[in-house]
Design a protein around this motif. Structure first.
Motif, short mmCIF file in Angstrom:
data_model
loop_
_atom_site.label_atom_id
_atom_site.label_comp_id
_atom_site.label_asym_id
_atom_site.label_seq_id
_atom_site.Cartn_x
_atom_site.Cartn_y
_atom_site.Cartn_z
N THR A 6 0.85 -1.18 0.00
CA THR A 6 0.00 0.00 0.00
C THR A 6 0.89 1.23 0.00
O THR A 6 1.79 1.35 0.83
CB THR A 6 -0.94 0.00 1.22
OG1 THR A 6 -1.74 -1.19 1.17
CG2 THR A 6 -1.84 1.21 1.20
N GLN A 8 1.21 5.66 -0.69
CA GLN A 8 0.53 6.94 -0.67
C GLN A 8 1.15 7.85 -1.73
O GLN A 8 2.34 7.79 -2.01
CB GLN A 8 0.66 7.63 0.70
CG GLN A 8 -0.17 6.99 1.79
CD GLN A 8 0.48 5.75 2.37
OE1 GLN A 8 1.69 5.68 2.51
NE2 GLN A 8 -0.31 4.76 2.71
N GLN A 10 0.18 11.83 -4.11
CA GLN A 10 -0.67 13.02 -4.23
C GLN A 10 -0.41 13.70 -5.56
O GLN A 10 0.58 13.43 -6.23
CB GLN A 10 -0.43 13.99 -3.09
CG GLN A 10 0.96 14.63 -3.10
CD GLN A 10 1.13 15.59 -1.93
OE1 GLN A 10 0.54 15.40 -0.88
NE2 GLN A 10 1.94 16.60 -2.12
N SER A 17 -5.09 13.47 -2.56
CA SER A 17 -4.16 12.45 -2.08
C SER A 17 -4.76 11.09 -2.41
O SER A 17 -5.96 10.98 -2.67
CB SER A 17 -3.94 12.57 -0.57
OG SER A 17 -5.16 12.40 0.12
N GLU A 19 -4.27 6.61 -1.69
CA GLU A 19 -3.64 5.44 -1.10
C GLU A 19 -4.08 4.26 -1.96
O GLU A 19 -5.27 4.08 -2.20
CB GLU A 19 -4.12 5.27 0.34
CG GLU A 19 -3.50 4.08 1.04
CD GLU A 19 -3.95 3.98 2.49
OE1 GLU A 19 -3.44 4.77 3.31
OE2 GLU A 19 -4.82 3.14 2.76
N LYS A 53 -8.01 4.53 -2.46
CA LYS A 53 -8.78 5.52 -1.70
C LYS A 53 -8.26 6.91 -2.03
O LYS A 53 -7.04 7.11 -2.11
CB LYS A 53 -8.66 5.25 -0.20
CG LYS A 53 -9.21 3.91 0.23
CD LYS A 53 -8.91 3.64 1.70
CE LYS A 53 -9.32 2.26 2.12
NZ LYS A 53 -8.50 1.20 1.58
N PHE A 98 3.86 8.14 -7.03
CA PHE A 98 4.46 7.51 -5.86
C PHE A 98 5.97 7.69 -5.86
O PHE A 98 6.60 7.68 -6.91
CB PHE A 98 4.15 6.00 -5.85
CG PHE A 98 2.69 5.68 -5.94
CD1 PHE A 98 1.83 5.99 -4.89
CD2 PHE A 98 2.17 5.07 -7.06
CE1 PHE A 98 0.48 5.68 -4.97
CE2 PHE A 98 0.82 4.76 -7.15
CZ PHE A 98 -0.02 5.07 -6.10
#
Length: 141
Positions: A6, A8, A10, A17, A19, A53, A98
């Motif tokens: 996983t 994160q 943006q 943002s 995930e 998400k 990423f």
């Protein structure tokens, strides 16, 4: 890096943002005419399922690019956020969102639509548009 991870990311301005759980360490390039028109070159992306998400959803614009897929972007800065199948189950997230350089560029799709003015030096698995549609059990029409 494990097979699934996983991550994160943006957009450029930070309004959106995300995930996402990446399925593997592979980065692929899509050479279809829509991806090239969308970003000026091939889309370099990581494959994700539906485990994506987003924060700042009010800043996300969605463009219905075909009968089967749509593309998301930040309404504020224009950053490309995703290509996803309308039926669910698949997101392609631009690799540049990423911070990771451990991935392997190992496949290219719509290789039959790649223009002659660029080439990648990597040896990759190459699939035509017809082969991609066959893999997903979809019709090109």
């Amino acid at each position: 890096m494990s097979e699934q991870q996983t991550l994160q990311g943006q957009c450029l301005c930070g309004a959106v943002s995300l995930e996402a759980t990446v399925q593997n360490q592979s980065v692929g390039a899509c050479h279809c005419s829509i991806c090239r028109k969308w970003g000026g070159g091939p889309l370099m992306a990581l494959e994700c399922g539906d485990d994506v998400k987003f924060g700042g959803e009010a800043h996300i614009g969605v463009f219905n690019s075909s009968e089967w897929a749509e593309r998301g972007f930040c309404r504020d800065c224009g950053t490309h956020l995703f290509y996803r199948l309308k039926g669910g189950g698949f997101h392609a997230i631009p690799a540049g969102l990423f911070a990771n350089e451990q991935w392997q560029f190992d496949h290219q799709v719509f290789i039959d639509e790649k223009p002659a003015y660029y080439d990648f030096a990597n040896t990759t698995k190459n699939m035509t548009g017809a082969e991609v549609f066959a893999q997903f059990g979809a019709s090109q029409e």
